[in-house]
Motif scaffolding. Structure first.
Motif, PDB file in Angstrom:
ATOM      1  N   LEU A 224       0.867  -1.175   0.000  1.00  0.00           N
ATOM      2  CA  LEU A 224       0.000   0.000   0.000  1.00  0.00           C
ATOM      3  C   LEU A 224       0.903   1.224   0.000  1.00  0.00           C
ATOM      4  O   LEU A 224       1.790   1.351   0.852  1.00  0.00           O
ATOM      5  CB  LEU A 224      -0.889   0.030   1.244  1.00  0.00           C
ATOM      6  CG  LEU A 224      -1.968  -1.027   1.319  1.00  0.00           C
ATOM      7  CD1 LEU A 224      -2.651  -0.982   2.695  1.00  0.00           C
ATOM      8  CD2 LEU A 224      -2.990  -0.830   0.221  1.00  0.00           C
ATOM      9  N   TYR A 225       0.668   2.107  -0.942  1.00  0.00           N
ATOM     10  CA  TYR A 225       1.484   3.314  -1.098  1.00  0.00           C
ATOM     11  C   TYR A 225       0.595   4.522  -0.859  1.00  0.00           C
ATOM     12  O   TYR A 225      -0.410   4.707  -1.536  1.00  0.00           O
ATOM     13  CB  TYR A 225       2.105   3.351  -2.501  1.00  0.00           C
ATOM     14  CG  TYR A 225       3.117   2.258  -2.683  1.00  0.00           C
ATOM     15  CD1 TYR A 225       4.471   2.528  -2.606  1.00  0.00           C
ATOM     16  CD2 TYR A 225       2.714   0.944  -2.906  1.00  0.00           C
ATOM     17  CE1 TYR A 225       5.407   1.519  -2.742  1.00  0.00           C
ATOM     18  CE2 TYR A 225       3.649  -0.069  -3.043  1.00  0.00           C
ATOM     19  CZ  TYR A 225       4.984   0.221  -2.963  1.00  0.00           C
ATOM     20  OH  TYR A 225       5.908  -0.785  -3.096  1.00  0.00           O
ATOM     21  N   HIS A 226       0.978   5.323   0.124  1.00  0.00           N
ATOM     22  CA  HIS A 226       0.222   6.522   0.455  1.00  0.00           C
ATOM     23  C   HIS A 226       0.917   7.716  -0.183  1.00  0.00           C
ATOM     24  O   HIS A 226       2.096   7.951   0.056  1.00  0.00           O
ATOM     25  CB  HIS A 226       0.161   6.690   1.980  1.00  0.00           C
ATOM     26  CG  HIS A 226      -0.571   7.910   2.394  1.00  0.00           C
ATOM     27  ND1 HIS A 226      -0.027   8.844   3.240  1.00  0.00           N
ATOM     28  CD2 HIS A 226      -1.805   8.359   2.078  1.00  0.00           C
ATOM     29  CE1 HIS A 226      -0.909   9.817   3.431  1.00  0.00           C
ATOM     30  NE2 HIS A 226      -1.987   9.537   2.737  1.00  0.00           N
ATOM     31  N   LEU A 227       0.185   8.415  -0.986  1.00  0.00           N
ATOM     32  CA  LEU A 227       0.706   9.604  -1.655  1.00  0.00           C
ATOM     33  C   LEU A 227      -0.085  10.795  -1.136  1.00  0.00           C
ATOM     34  O   LEU A 227      -1.290  10.888  -1.356  1.00  0.00           O
ATOM     35  CB  LEU A 227       0.544   9.484  -3.170  1.00  0.00           C
ATOM     36  CG  LEU A 227       1.048  10.645  -4.008  1.00  0.00           C
ATOM     37  CD1 LEU A 227       2.552  10.810  -3.853  1.00  0.00           C
ATOM     38  CD2 LEU A 227       0.691  10.433  -5.466  1.00  0.00           C
ATOM     39  N   ALA A 228       0.566  11.669  -0.400  1.00  0.00           N
ATOM     40  CA  ALA A 228      -0.107  12.835   0.170  1.00  0.00           C
ATOM     41  C   ALA A 228       0.605  14.092  -0.289  1.00  0.00           C
ATOM     42  O   ALA A 228       1.827  14.169  -0.270  1.00  0.00           O
ATOM     43  CB  ALA A 228      -0.096  12.765   1.693  1.00  0.00           C
TER      44      ALA A 228
ATOM     45  N   ALA B 123       8.965   3.926  -6.681  1.00  0.00           N
ATOM     46  CA  ALA B 123       9.077   3.145  -5.449  1.00  0.00           C
ATOM     47  C   ALA B 123       8.526   1.729  -5.640  1.00  0.00           C
ATOM     48  O   ALA B 123       9.149   0.750  -5.220  1.00  0.00           O
ATOM     49  CB  ALA B 123       8.343   3.854  -4.312  1.00  0.00           C
ATOM     50  N   ALA B 124       7.361   1.616  -6.275  1.00  0.00           N
ATOM     51  CA  ALA B 124       6.722   0.307  -6.431  1.00  0.00           C
ATOM     52  C   ALA B 124       7.512  -0.608  -7.351  1.00  0.00           C
ATOM     53  O   ALA B 124       7.627  -1.809  -7.080  1.00  0.00           O
ATOM     54  CB  ALA B 124       5.294   0.480  -6.940  1.00  0.00           C
ATOM     55  N   VAL B 125       8.071  -0.079  -8.433  1.00  0.00           N
ATOM     56  CA  VAL B 125       8.876  -0.913  -9.332  1.00  0.00           C
ATOM     57  C   VAL B 125      10.116  -1.420  -8.594  1.00  0.00           C
ATOM     58  O   VAL B 125      10.456  -2.603  -8.671  1.00  0.00           O
ATOM     59  CB  VAL B 125       9.250  -0.154 -10.628  1.00  0.00           C
ATOM     60  CG1 VAL B 125      10.316  -0.900 -11.415  1.00  0.00           C
ATOM     61  CG2 VAL B 125       8.007   0.068 -11.485  1.00  0.00           C
ATOM     62  N   ALA B 126      10.780  -0.546  -7.852  1.00  0.00           N
ATOM     63  CA  ALA B 126      11.971  -0.968  -7.094  1.00  0.00           C
ATOM     64  C   ALA B 126      11.603  -2.046  -6.079  1.00  0.00           C
ATOM     65  O   ALA B 126      12.313  -3.051  -5.937  1.00  0.00           O
ATOM     66  CB  ALA B 126      12.604   0.228  -6.391  1.00  0.00           C
ATOM     67  N   ASP B 127      10.481  -1.871  -5.383  1.00  0.00           N
ATOM     68  CA  ASP B 127      10.050  -2.862  -4.399  1.00  0.00           C
ATOM     69  C   ASP B 127       9.677  -4.183  -5.067  1.00  0.00           C
ATOM     70  O   ASP B 127      10.037  -5.257  -4.586  1.00  0.00           O
ATOM     71  CB  ASP B 127       8.862  -2.335  -3.589  1.00  0.00           C
ATOM     72  CG  ASP B 127       9.251  -1.208  -2.640  1.00  0.00           C
ATOM     73  OD1 ASP B 127      10.446  -1.109  -2.268  1.00  0.00           O
ATOM     74  OD2 ASP B 127       8.362  -0.421  -2.276  1.00  0.00           O
ATOM     75  N   ALA B 128       8.950  -4.116  -6.183  1.00  0.00           N
ATOM     76  CA  ALA B 128       8.531  -5.336  -6.884  1.00  0.00           C
ATOM     77  C   ALA B 128       9.724  -6.109  -7.407  1.00  0.00           C
ATOM     78  O   ALA B 128       9.801  -7.331  -7.259  1.00  0.00           O
ATOM     79  CB  ALA B 128       7.573  -4.983  -8.026  1.00  0.00           C
ATOM     80  N   VAL B 129      10.681  -5.419  -8.014  1.00  0.00           N
ATOM     81  CA  VAL B 129      11.870  -6.072  -8.562  1.00  0.00           C
ATOM     82  C   VAL B 129      12.693  -6.706  -7.445  1.00  0.00           C
ATOM     83  O   VAL B 129      13.276  -7.787  -7.624  1.00  0.00           O
ATOM     84  CB  VAL B 129      12.711  -5.066  -9.382  1.00  0.00           C
ATOM     85  CG1 VAL B 129      14.067  -5.625  -9.735  1.00  0.00           C
ATOM     86  CG2 VAL B 129      11.954  -4.676 -10.648  1.00  0.00           C
TER      87      VAL B 129
END
Length: 161
Positions: free
Chosen positions: A66-70, A129-135
């Motif tokens: 879950l990614y919170h973008l504020a 961030a999500a691509v780095a985490d997924a990889v």
């Protein structure tokens, strides 16, 4: 306090390990996805939104996080009734089902495949961030992403993922 928008996105990879990104107009590259509909599960929304936006049928592998973008917005910009909403994005790891999409991409969505180590400079904070985490094989994350300023022409209803 701003409103919370629930969204979904997917780090979609092909057989070569490349990541599928969408760019609309001159906006930043982003993961395919969209907003949840009322009473819709994030899993269903991710599969539906990726197919609608890209034309690809996907298989969800797991949830990256879950990614919170504020975005703080002390004063509403001209013509806007309030601050840009906080966005909570369910990001999934996914792979394509076939060698080609089953339909064309949504109007205005320019799709491109990218090596995760060589993403374009103009990607959204959540995408990077999500691509780095997924990889890296991470899952079940809770992250807050620092938001870069949006161009004035980008409305609050456009995908920040």
């Amino acid at each position: 306090m701003s409103a919370l928008t629930w969204a979904v996105a997917a780090v979609v990879t092909d057989g070569a390990g490349r990541v599928l990104l969408c760019r609309q107009g001159e906006r930043r590259y982003a993961l395919p996805g969209g907003r949840l509909r009322r009473a819709e599960s994030p899993v269903h929304a991710a599969v539906r939104d990726v197919r609608t936006e890209t034309g690809w049928d996907i298989e969800l592998v797991d949830m990256v996080g879950l990614y919170h973008l504020a975005e703080p917005c002390p004063a509403p910009p001209a013509g806007r009734a309030g601050p840009v909403p906080d966005v909570l994005v369910h990001v999934f790891r996914a792979r394509v089902h076939a060698n080609r999409p089953v339909a064309g991409p949504a109007e205005g969505c320019r799709l491109s495949w990218h090596d995760p180590a060589g993403l374009p400079d103009a990607v959204t904070p959540t995408t990077r961030a999500a691509v780095a985490d997924a990889v890296a094989g991470r899952s079940g994350l809770l992250r807050t992403c620092a938001a870069a300023a949006r161009p004035p022409e980008q409305r609050a209803d456009q995908s920040p993922t």
